[in-house]
Scaffold this active site. Sequence first.
Site: not given
Length: 234
Positions: A136, A210, A212
């Site tokens: 994150d 997903k 990336e």
Amino acid sequence: MSQDPSRQTRPVRSYVLRKGRLTRGQQRALEELLPRYGIPDTPRELDWSALFGREAPVALEIGIGGGEALLGMAERHPDWNWVGLDVYPPGVGKLLLGLEESGLDNVRAAQADAVDFLAERVPPASLSACYIFFPDPWPKGRHKKRRLIQAPFLDLLAERLAPDADLFLATDWADYAEWMVEALEAHPRFTNVHGPGAFAPRCPDRPPTKFEARGERRGHEVYDLHYLRTGGGA
């Protein structure tokens, strides 16, 4: 009015727990497959050879997302033991379903906070590699204190990595990429494989995920980093 002391000492986490929606398959996986592939939730330090039933190098992925990267790496390197760590039940459930489908038996999963897991469960100098892909980024200035990659975490990780162990990272946020480089270059127990301040070629073991793909749709460049745990000591 005095403040609640517990709020003053509450640790800053690199995540905020959200109510992720579990599919029926993920719920079943957590109920039926976690006993097989999960890491027992006990206060004791882990014995990797007992957990996996064999002696082999141990690699840890922190933040598994949907498990795509971990499953790919475990399939490419069957002679390694792999541990996947995430705080979100849907991600752990997806990984478990992937393990059931693939038949891989060299992966174990834990739903846990990375800092707590490293501090309480991982033996010192026992990890041969660590992978942290697309953590994150906490892009807002007031939230950057929540970023995982900073000195206290790196101190702990360095203690759990074996000498000359690999640390691979990737992010699609340029600001976080520079932040990571600055933190790692300043740490005495990590050395940049590609030279001071340099980014790395794409990690050869990192399959597309997903996260990336989502970054690429937003026009984000992906930055890879590769460091070695050096500096001597166990």
